[in-house]
Motif scaffolding. Sequence first.
Motif, PDB file in Angstrom:
ATOM      1  N   GLY A 228     -49.919 -56.308 -17.753  1.00  0.00           N
ATOM      2  CA  GLY A 228     -50.072 -57.221 -18.882  1.00  0.00           C
ATOM      3  C   GLY A 228     -50.057 -56.408 -20.159  1.00  0.00           C
ATOM      4  N   TYR A 229     -50.871 -56.807 -21.107  1.00  0.00           N
ATOM      5  CA  TYR A 229     -50.938 -56.081 -22.387  1.00  0.00           C
ATOM      6  C   TYR A 229     -52.369 -55.984 -22.881  1.00  0.00           C
ATOM      7  CZ  TYR A 229     -45.965 -56.891 -22.283  1.00  0.00           C
ATOM      8  OH  TYR A 229     -44.660 -56.911 -21.894  1.00  0.00           O
ATOM      9  N   ALA A 230     -53.336 -55.878 -21.978  1.00  0.00           N
ATOM     10  CA  ALA A 230     -54.736 -55.958 -22.369  1.00  0.00           C
ATOM     11  C   ALA A 230     -55.478 -54.627 -22.377  1.00  0.00           C
ATOM     12  CB  ALA A 230     -55.458 -56.925 -21.441  1.00  0.00           C
TER      13      ALA A 230
ATOM     14  N   GLN B 138     -55.506 -51.924 -24.094  1.00  0.00           N
ATOM     15  CA  GLN B 138     -56.018 -51.405 -25.367  1.00  0.00           C
ATOM     16  C   GLN B 138     -57.326 -52.077 -25.761  1.00  0.00           C
ATOM     17  OE1 GLN B 138     -52.907 -51.471 -28.367  1.00  0.00           O
ATOM     18  NE2 GLN B 138     -51.395 -51.222 -26.752  1.00  0.00           N
ATOM     19  N   LEU B 139     -57.376 -53.394 -25.642  1.00  0.00           N
ATOM     20  CA  LEU B 139     -58.598 -54.124 -25.993  1.00  0.00           C
ATOM     21  C   LEU B 139     -59.746 -53.728 -25.073  1.00  0.00           C
ATOM     22  CD1 LEU B 139     -60.086 -56.590 -27.447  1.00  0.00           C
ATOM     23  CD2 LEU B 139     -59.507 -57.779 -25.341  1.00  0.00           C
ATOM     24  N   PHE B 140     -59.494 -53.702 -23.771  1.00  0.00           N
ATOM     25  CA  PHE B 140     -60.558 -53.419 -22.825  1.00  0.00           C
ATOM     26  C   PHE B 140     -61.070 -51.985 -22.975  1.00  0.00           C
ATOM     27  CE2 PHE B 140     -58.196 -56.738 -20.245  1.00  0.00           C
ATOM     28  CZ  PHE B 140     -59.005 -57.766 -20.690  1.00  0.00           C
ATOM     29  N   LEU B 141     -60.167 -51.030 -23.137  1.00  0.00           N
ATOM     30  CA  LEU B 141     -60.597 -49.642 -23.313  1.00  0.00           C
ATOM     31  C   LEU B 141     -61.406 -49.470 -24.591  1.00  0.00           C
ATOM     32  CD1 LEU B 141     -57.454 -47.717 -22.089  1.00  0.00           C
ATOM     33  CD2 LEU B 141     -59.718 -47.696 -21.045  1.00  0.00           C
ATOM     34  N   LYS B 142     -60.989 -50.143 -25.638  1.00  0.00           N
ATOM     35  CA  LYS B 142     -61.738 -50.090 -26.900  1.00  0.00           C
ATOM     36  C   LYS B 142     -63.164 -50.594 -26.688  1.00  0.00           C
ATOM     37  CE  LYS B 142     -61.654 -51.889 -31.587  1.00  0.00           C
ATOM     38  NZ  LYS B 142     -60.972 -52.767 -32.527  1.00  0.00           N
ATOM     39  N   GLN B 143     -63.300 -51.679 -25.949  1.00  0.00           N
ATOM     40  CA  GLN B 143     -64.616 -52.258 -25.712  1.00  0.00           C
ATOM     41  C   GLN B 143     -65.463 -51.354 -24.819  1.00  0.00           C
ATOM     42  OE1 GLN B 143     -65.508 -55.373 -27.268  1.00  0.00           O
ATOM     43  NE2 GLN B 143     -67.375 -54.254 -26.863  1.00  0.00           N
ATOM     44  N   LEU B 144     -64.870 -50.744 -23.803  1.00  0.00           N
ATOM     45  CA  LEU B 144     -65.626 -49.878 -22.900  1.00  0.00           C
ATOM     46  C   LEU B 144     -66.081 -48.585 -23.569  1.00  0.00           C
ATOM     47  CD1 LEU B 144     -63.625 -50.326 -19.587  1.00  0.00           C
ATOM     48  CD2 LEU B 144     -65.873 -51.252 -20.142  1.00  0.00           C
TER      49      LEU B 144
ATOM     50  N   PHE C  13     -58.631 -63.005 -22.718  1.00  0.00           N
ATOM     51  CA  PHE C  13     -59.639 -62.319 -23.522  1.00  0.00           C
ATOM     52  C   PHE C  13     -60.930 -63.129 -23.646  1.00  0.00           C
ATOM     53  CE2 PHE C  13     -55.671 -60.530 -25.556  1.00  0.00           C
ATOM     54  CZ  PHE C  13     -55.747 -59.340 -24.872  1.00  0.00           C
ATOM     55  N   ALA C  14     -60.814 -64.435 -23.811  1.00  0.00           N
ATOM     56  CA  ALA C  14     -62.012 -65.271 -23.933  1.00  0.00           C
ATOM     57  C   ALA C  14     -62.860 -65.167 -22.670  1.00  0.00           C
ATOM     58  CB  ALA C  14     -61.627 -66.726 -24.202  1.00  0.00           C
TER      59      ALA C  14
ATOM     60  N   SER D 240     -48.071 -51.027 -13.858  1.00  0.00           N
ATOM     61  CA  SER D 240     -47.779 -51.392 -15.238  1.00  0.00           C
ATOM     62  C   SER D 240     -48.975 -51.112 -16.147  1.00  0.00           C
ATOM     63  CB  SER D 240     -47.320 -52.854 -15.289  1.00  0.00           C
ATOM     64  OG  SER D 240     -46.727 -53.147 -16.528  1.00  0.00           O
ATOM     65  N   ASP D 241     -49.449 -52.126 -16.869  1.00  0.00           N
ATOM     66  CA  ASP D 241     -50.550 -51.910 -17.809  1.00  0.00           C
ATOM     67  C   ASP D 241     -51.846 -51.561 -17.081  1.00  0.00           C
ATOM     68  OD1 ASP D 241     -51.306 -51.858 -20.618  1.00  0.00           O
ATOM     69  OD2 ASP D 241     -52.580 -53.583 -20.146  1.00  0.00           O
ATOM     70  N   GLY D 242     -51.971 -51.933 -15.818  1.00  0.00           N
ATOM     71  CA  GLY D 242     -53.131 -51.516 -15.035  1.00  0.00           C
ATOM     72  C   GLY D 242     -53.178 -50.003 -14.916  1.00  0.00           C
ATOM     73  N   GLU D 243     -52.001 -49.385 -14.797  1.00  0.00           N
ATOM     74  CA  GLU D 243     -51.924 -47.929 -14.745  1.00  0.00           C
ATOM     75  C   GLU D 243     -52.226 -47.314 -16.112  1.00  0.00           C
ATOM     76  OE1 GLU D 243     -48.823 -46.536 -11.555  1.00  0.00           O
ATOM     77  OE2 GLU D 243     -47.939 -48.124 -12.803  1.00  0.00           O
ATOM     78  N   CYS D 244     -51.747 -47.961 -17.167  1.00  0.00           N
ATOM     79  CA  CYS D 244     -52.059 -47.475 -18.522  1.00  0.00           C
ATOM     80  C   CYS D 244     -53.563 -47.493 -18.744  1.00  0.00           C
ATOM     81  CB  CYS D 244     -51.378 -48.353 -19.571  1.00  0.00           C
ATOM     82  SG  CYS D 244     -49.581 -48.354 -19.482  1.00  0.00           S
ATOM     83  N   TRP D 245     -54.192 -48.550 -18.268  1.00  0.00           N
ATOM     84  CA  TRP D 245     -55.644 -48.690 -18.396  1.00  0.00           C
ATOM     85  C   TRP D 245     -56.354 -47.564 -17.638  1.00  0.00           C
ATOM     86  CZ3 TRP D 245     -58.462 -53.964 -17.280  1.00  0.00           C
ATOM     87  CH2 TRP D 245     -59.800 -53.841 -17.613  1.00  0.00           C
ATOM     88  N   ALA D 246     -55.979 -47.344 -16.370  1.00  0.00           N
ATOM     89  CA  ALA D 246     -56.630 -46.316 -15.562  1.00  0.00           C
ATOM     90  C   ALA D 246     -56.419 -44.921 -16.141  1.00  0.00           C
ATOM     91  CB  ALA D 246     -56.111 -46.379 -14.128  1.00  0.00           C
TER      92      ALA D 246
END
Length: 159
Positions: A31-33, A35-41, A5-6, A80-86
Motif C-alpha cells: 500500500g502506501y502507509a 511512512q505514516l505508521f513509521l512516523k507514529q512509531l 488510517f482512521a 511491497s510497502d510492507g517490505e518498505c515498512w519492515a
Amino acid sequence: ENLGFAEFYRYFTRECHREAIIVDLRCNGGGYASQLFLKQLQCQPLGWSVPRAGRDVPTLCPEMGTSGRLVVLVDENTCSDGECWAEGFKSLGLGKVVGVRTWGGVLSVGGADLELVDGSELSVPYQHYYVPGETGFALENRGVLPDVVVEWPPDATND
C-alpha cells in the motif's frame, strides 16, 4: 477488510500505552502507509502533563507515544510497502524484525499497465525503492532479512 488510517488511529490511541507493541506485517500486500505508521512509531514519550491533586489524571506527552519496545513480524508473503515498512523499522532502530525473509517484490507496478488483445493485462514495473546507506536498491529480489529468524511449522494454520 478495508482498514485505513482512521482505523489505525482508533486502535493505536489505546495500544500505544502498552508495555510493548507487536506489529504484524505477515501477509501484508503493501500500500502506501509505511511512512505514516513509521512516523507514529518513532514518537516516544517526552513527559507527562500532571494536573493538581484531585483535578484529573496525568496524560502522556505526546499523547500517542510508544514505550519504545517494538517488534515487527514478517514472512515470505510480506511484500511491497510492507517490505518498505519492515526495512524502515530496522533502519530507524525501532526494534527487532522477527520471521523469515520477505518476498523481495518491493517495486511498484501499475503505472504502465497494458490490456492485451485477449483481454488479459500485463503489469509493468515502473518504480524502484531506494533505501539510503548499505541497503540501496537491494530490497528488490532480496527482501528484508529478519533480525530473528522464526519459521512457521509445516502444520501451522492461519488461525
